[in-house]
Design a protein around this motif. Structure first.
Motif, PDB file in Angstrom:
ATOM      1  N   ALA A 712      28.873  38.249 -49.927  1.00  0.00           N
ATOM      2  CA  ALA A 712      27.654  39.051 -50.021  1.00  0.00           C
ATOM      3  C   ALA A 712      26.521  38.262 -50.673  1.00  0.00           C
ATOM      4  N   CYS A 715      25.806  32.484 -48.684  1.00  0.00           N
ATOM      5  CA  CYS A 715      25.399  32.688 -47.293  1.00  0.00           C
ATOM      6  C   CYS A 715      25.965  31.617 -46.364  1.00  0.00           C
TER       7      CYS A 715
ATOM      8  N   TYR B   2      44.248  50.640 -56.200  1.00  0.00           N
ATOM      9  CA  TYR B   2      45.178  51.481 -56.952  1.00  0.00           C
ATOM     10  C   TYR B   2      45.728  52.571 -56.035  1.00  0.00           C
ATOM     11  N   LYS B  39      39.405  48.066 -52.700  1.00  0.00           N
ATOM     12  CA  LYS B  39      40.149  46.798 -52.630  1.00  0.00           C
ATOM     13  C   LYS B  39      39.854  45.914 -53.836  1.00  0.00           C
ATOM     14  N   ARG B  41      39.293  47.045 -56.696  1.00  0.00           N
ATOM     15  CA  ARG B  41      39.710  47.834 -57.862  1.00  0.00           C
ATOM     16  C   ARG B  41      38.511  48.239 -58.723  1.00  0.00           C
ATOM     17  N   ALA B 180      22.661  36.552 -46.770  1.00  0.00           N
ATOM     18  CA  ALA B 180      24.104  36.501 -47.003  1.00  0.00           C
ATOM     19  C   ALA B 180      24.771  37.824 -46.632  1.00  0.00           C
ATOM     20  N   SER B 181      24.359  38.901 -47.268  1.00  0.00           N
ATOM     21  CA  SER B 181      25.053  40.177 -47.066  1.00  0.00           C
ATOM     22  C   SER B 181      24.583  40.889 -45.809  1.00  0.00           C
ATOM     23  N   ARG B 182      23.412  40.571 -45.351  1.00  0.00           N
ATOM     24  CA  ARG B 182      22.755  41.213 -44.198  1.00  0.00           C
ATOM     25  C   ARG B 182      22.382  42.661 -44.494  1.00  0.00           C
TER      26      ARG B 182
END
Lengths: 795, 264
Positions: A712, A715, B2, B39, B41, B180-182
């Motif tokens: 995230a 990149c 969990y 995932k 946690r 990066a994350s879009r």
């Protein structure tokens, strides 16, 4: 008789044999392997960049459901240090600082992700649950998160006894000669730059399974490795004291490495050792978050450099001062990357007569840094090719012309550089000319004008690069500090009815060796590609090997196979002479057929092989039965691929976004065995090079927290970030290996970053931009445009 | 992740009953935010109430001058819906740019709107189009629904059932993605609605917000040029390794201009 078709041998784009299992999801990767009675390891990692461990209480964790054992540094303190495979010496001749690298932290953690404890449980979830119950008390220390912070007065000490956090202070070249060249120069161009830190991000995260057989004392390690024999040596001899005969290392299908899977990692030793302690197989598989904080990172140099030129733009001398980040511990090959894989490349394709380079390697509270696709050579190439463009701009000489004026001419080979290497072959003018033509460099101004009409800033840039690969002559690297030989091993096993198994010490983790090597054997022995199977990645099957990195597999591993095949043919000729009642000197071998010269009397390889294994009519007094030969090949020199990359970019001035719209690569990789595979290798390398230039950046904050610790925030290039990459080759043969090959795995990642950045700077030349640091992100570009013309902010 | 209990009710009433009975239970539809959090946690719900079996939450339909989209409508369904394309093409376009193919085939409008991630796409459309959030208990105007980062007017145990979009005269959306994350770095959804011109900005700030100055300018003259000179105040906007607040403020203007151009 088997006759190889012309479409299968050297030069044919044979489809990859391994792709059936890879593309249909039937590859067998380490995490796909499950051993009977297998338990699972989860590693508790440091959340701090730098801290003393004041106490660890594992009692509650040990009592959790399914937990088999919890180990900390106290349990492994008597074991060896994770070893470093290369020793560099300081300017004064003293060896580099080489602090202990423990399997599990011993009283102190030195980077976020440093391994603190391991829980082994019946299931992965139970191990993870229990890890949360381990009570660790830390005394958090100030962190040396950057090389600057590590060298500041009163800086935090990453390792006790390493003064100033300096691992080594090394140099190469004759400083006095270099100073004289600068004193006589008409023009000196100076430039400072940071080569951005990268996280390799192989598609398959690292994984390891340790196994122990108490009845035999045999250990087995399954691991995501590029070189299983080296791991066996390093882990067996230096960390766990297990003799090679009792340790098998298997590196099955491996989903990408890019260098990050060369090294011996603590997790491999942890699972192997724990398997012995528990008498059960122990599996560990990294989560992606762990990969970010425990796989060796790449690059991370800060450099000041100067180029001295005469009045005609001829390079007179190059002076380079580099600081290289080692991270918190020395990874396996880390010390050689910013020295012998970097400074020795600073001549590039140019006749620069004197080069002086100093390199200071610095410990910081960050993940260890080691070789990543290109390893030192991208850093050298980036520096040089940016410097040449800046020199062109500041001397007013065209950037292509200044390169031509300084190229090593074709008649100068073998060419001795001032930084140790001797280039054997190349034709830099030919690769440049071919690339200029393919990219339509001459027509660029028209495209720039057309883009301007659309409101886009278009730029073009090139790099004429060179690299050294096919590592390496053992005696040479030994004298430079390598603690291992760098030959390769190949076994050719011709079976009784003529099919062939190749055992190679090289390791394929995406390169397509099962195809390329089969083509090589098919071409030489005259069998079909389908009749050749390539076995790699298992120390129990392959006699020995040094693995795959540095674009060495074909140049060194392939040459070992050729040498072994030469032995096969020599033995086959003796058998053929016996069978055909001729003199050995009269036997010719070509493409699978032994012939008595000048006659029509022939025997096929299969007939010879059958006679060798069923020796009823056989020169048994002179020859052993069987047809299997092994060769160790030690290269005489490095190989020197080179070429020209041209990038064309368009910048959106409103957002600062850079799009690579055209990319042309013309590479000289020596003889091409499989053009399709070469094209794929170049394209993959270019994708990673564009990633470094525009997108990828590993960022730590001042406290040593990893800010870009997931997809995230880190990149990686996506398909939409990449243009169609035009790939062509122009071949000059390597003169010192029997195949004439040079290697193609890294050229894309080496040649492309400066080509892209030269194009970005070119696109912004109307803004008076001299240099832009990688990655050229949208806010960075927008900042430049905005600063130059604030009024256009929202035009 | 969990351990948690798992329930799959088939009616809104049953789902609400389960959620009301257990304050630590969480509803899940596409799970595109919740599953990664589990995932890692970062979240420890006692139970997941899987909404995917509730037929009442499905469907995309035109009701007079409104478009009603059920909470379970996946982004891919909205992107490809003939009803949506005909009524509010900008909304279909927006849905088609969320995440990637995998995300669009799992993520739902109800999940996205009730999560109210500042960098999500849908909240900008909901706010700019003056949509109404329909829950199992009440109807909430968009202006009252979004209350800052990951916060909405939904009460504990209250379930988002559908989103009602009044059909605008014109609407357009433009965004700059975080490379990066879009997710959205800065986006603008502009709409000419019955209640006036509305401009919603997402990505740039700690929550989706309306840009009053741009609304005024566009009400006076609906054209990209009308917003081109309006500067967003960077005060309070997000700044991180991907871009400063000043950069995001600049992008707000660029995206607003592009959104108007896209709206036509």
């Amino acid at each position: 008789m088997n006759v190889v078709t012309p479409f299968e041998g050297i030069g044919a784009s044979v489809k990859r044999k391994e792709d059936l299992r890879f593309l249909s999801g039937r590859g067998q990767y380490t995490d796909d392997i499950n051993r009977p009675g297998q338990a699972y390891a989860y590693i508790l990692r440091s959340p701090h960049a730098h801290a003393k461990i004041t106490s660890i209480d594992t009692a509650a964790a040990a009592a959790m459901p399914g937990v088999l054992a919890v180990f900390t540094g106290a349990d492994t303190a008597a074991l060896g240090s994770i070893p470093c495979g290369w020793q560099i010496h300081n300017k004064d001749g003293s060896p580099m600082a080489e602090p202990r690298h423990p399997m599990l932290a011993e009283g102190k953690v030195r980077h976020v992700g440093d391994q603190v404890a391991v829980v082994i449980a019946e299931s992965r979830a139970q191990a993870k649950d229990a890890a949360e119950a381990i009570a660790v008390e830390y005394e958090v220390l100030p962190a040396a998160a950057t090389m600057e912070a590590a060298q500041a007065p009163g800086a935090p000490q990453v390792h006790e006894g390493v003064a100033g956090n300096i691992c080594y202070d090394w140099h190469i070249g004759d400083k006095a000669v270099n100073d004289a060249a600068f004193a006589a120069a008409a023009k000196v161009v100076t430039f400072e730059t940071t080569n951005n830190r990268l996280v390799p991000n192989a598609m398959e995260p690292r994984a390891a399974i340790g196994e122990y057989d108490a009845t035999t004392g045999d250990y087995t390690l399954y691991t995501t490795s590029q070189n299983p024999h080296v791991i066996r040596l390093l882990m067996g001899a230096f960390v766990l004291q297990i003799p090679e005969s009792k340790l098998r290392v298997v590196a099955p299908d491996v989903g990408g490495g890019f260098g990050s899977k060369i090294y011996h990692y603590a997790e491999e030793a942890i699972v192997t050792w724990a398997a012995g302690k528990l008498g059960r197989p122990v599996k560990w598989t990294a989560e992606r978050t762990e990969s970010f904080m425990s796989d060796a990172h790449g690059r991370d140099h800060v450099t000041k450099c100067s180029l001295a030129l005469d009045a005609n733009g001829k390079f007179l001398g190059l002076r380079v001062h580099t600081q290289a980040n080692m991270g918190a511990y020395l990874s396996t090959f880390a010390p050689c990357v910013p020295t012998y894989l970097y400074a020795t490349l600073l001549a590039g394709v140019y006749t620069t007569p004197t080069i002086y380079c100093e390199v200071k390697a610095v410990f910081t509270n960050t993940v260890p840094v080691d070789a990543y696709r290109g390893a030192g050579r991208p850093e050298a190439t980036y520096l040089l090719e940016r410097l040449v463009d800046i020199a062109a701009a500041e001397t007013g000489i065209d950037r292509i012309e200044i390169r031509r004026r300084n190229f090593i001419p074709n008649d100068a080979f073998p060419y001795q550089t001032p930084v140790a290497l001797q280039y054997d072959s190349g034709d830099y003018t030919a690769t440049l000319d071919a690339a200029l033509k393919a990219a339509d460099w001459a027509g660029f101004e028209g495209r720039r004008a057309e883009a301007a009409k659309r409101g886009k800033l278009r730029g073009i840039g090139c790099s004429t690069y060179l690299e050294a690969c096919g590592i390496a002559p053992s005696a040479v690297v030994g004298s430079l500090g390598a603690r291992a030989g760098l030959y390769e091993v190949g076994t050719i096993r011709v079976h009784p009815t003529g099919s062939v198994t190749v055992l190679t010490g090289a390791h394929s983790h995406g390169q397509g060796h099962e195809t390329t090597f089969a083509q090589l054997v098919a071409d030489r022995l005259g069998v079909s590609v389908a009749q050749v199977d390539v076995v790699h990645g298992d120390t129990a099957k392959v006699p020995f090997g040094m693995g795959t990195y540095g674009s060495r597999s074909l140049a060194v591993g392939g040459s070992a196979m050729v040498k072994a095949m030469d032995k096969i043919v020599a033995k086959g000729k003796k058998i053929a002479a016996h069978l055909m009642e001729a003199s050995v000197e009269d036997i010719e071998f070509e493409r699978g057929t032994f012939r008595v010269a000048g006659t029509d009397r022939t025997k096929s390889l299969a007939e010879i092989s059958l006679a060798a294994y069923v020796p009823h009519n056989y020169p048994i007094e002179e020859l052993e039965p069987g047809l299997e030969e092994t060769a160790f090949y030690d290269p005489k020199n490095f190989t020197y691929p080179g070429g020209c990359h041209i990038a064309e970019v368009e910048i959106d001035p409103d957002t600062g976004h850079v799009q690579v719209v055209n990319f042309t690569a013309v590479d000289d990789v020596g003889r091409v065995i499989n053009p399709m595979i070469v094209e794929g290798q170049v394209q993959g390398g270019v994708a990673q090079g564009i990633g470094q230039a525009l997108l990828e950046n590993c960022v730590y904050d001042a406290s040593g927290q990893l800010l870009s610790g997931s997809m995230a925030d880190y990149c990686l290039p996506r398909a939409e970030d990449l243009p169609a990459v035009g790939v062509a080759t122009h071949t000059t043969l390597c003169t010192h290996n029997p195949l004439g090959v040079k290697g193609c795995g890294e050229v894309g990642a080496i040649g492309s970053p400066p080509a892209v950045m030269n194009a970005v700077v070119d696109a912004l030349k109307s803004y008076g931009v001299r240099h832009i640091e990688m990655p050229a992100t949208p806010p960075k570009i927008w900042g430049i445009i905005h600063a130059a013309r604030p009024a256009m902010a929202a035009e | 992740m969990y351990d948690f209990a798992y329930h799959k009710p088939t009616s809104i009433a049953d789902a609400v009953k389960l959620l009301s009975a257990d304050p630590d239970a969480r509803p899940i539809s596409g799970g595109q935010t919740l599953l990664p959090a589990l995932k890692h946690r970062l979240n420890k719900p006692s139970a997941l109430i899987d909404l995917s079996g509730i037929a009442e939450l499905r469907g995309i339909r035109r009701e007079g001058d409104k478009l009603v989209i059920g909470a379970l409508a996946k982004h891919e369904e909205v992107a490809n819906s003939a009803e949506v394309k005909a009524a509010i093409p900008a909304l279909a376009t927006l849905a088609g740019t969320i995440g990637d193919t995998q995300v669009r085939n799992r993520g739902t409008i109800g999940g996205s709107v009730s999560n109210n991630d500042p960098a999500a796409d849908y909240p900008a459309a909901v706010l700019a189009l003056d949509a109404t959030i329909v829950t199992d208990k009440r109807r909430i105007a968009a202006d009252d629904f979004f209350q800052g980062m990951f916060t909405t007017a939904l009460e504990p145990g209250e379930l988002l059932v559908a989103v009602e979009f009044p059909i605008p005269e014109k609407a357009g959306y433009a965004k700059m993605r975080n490379p990066a994350s879009r997710y959205v770095m800065a986006g603008a959804f502009v709409a000419k609605t019955k209640s006036g011109v509305r401009v919603a900005i997402n990505g740039a700030g700690p929550g989706v917000f309306r840009q009053a100055e741009m609304e005024k300018a566009l009400a006076a003259s609906w054209s990209p040029d009308a917003v081109a000179g309006i500067k967003q105040d960077p005060e309070g906007l997000n700044g991180d390794i991907h871009g400063s607040a000043e950069y995001r403020a600049h992008l707000v203007t660029v995206m607003a201009k592009r959104a108007v151009a896209a709206a036509g």
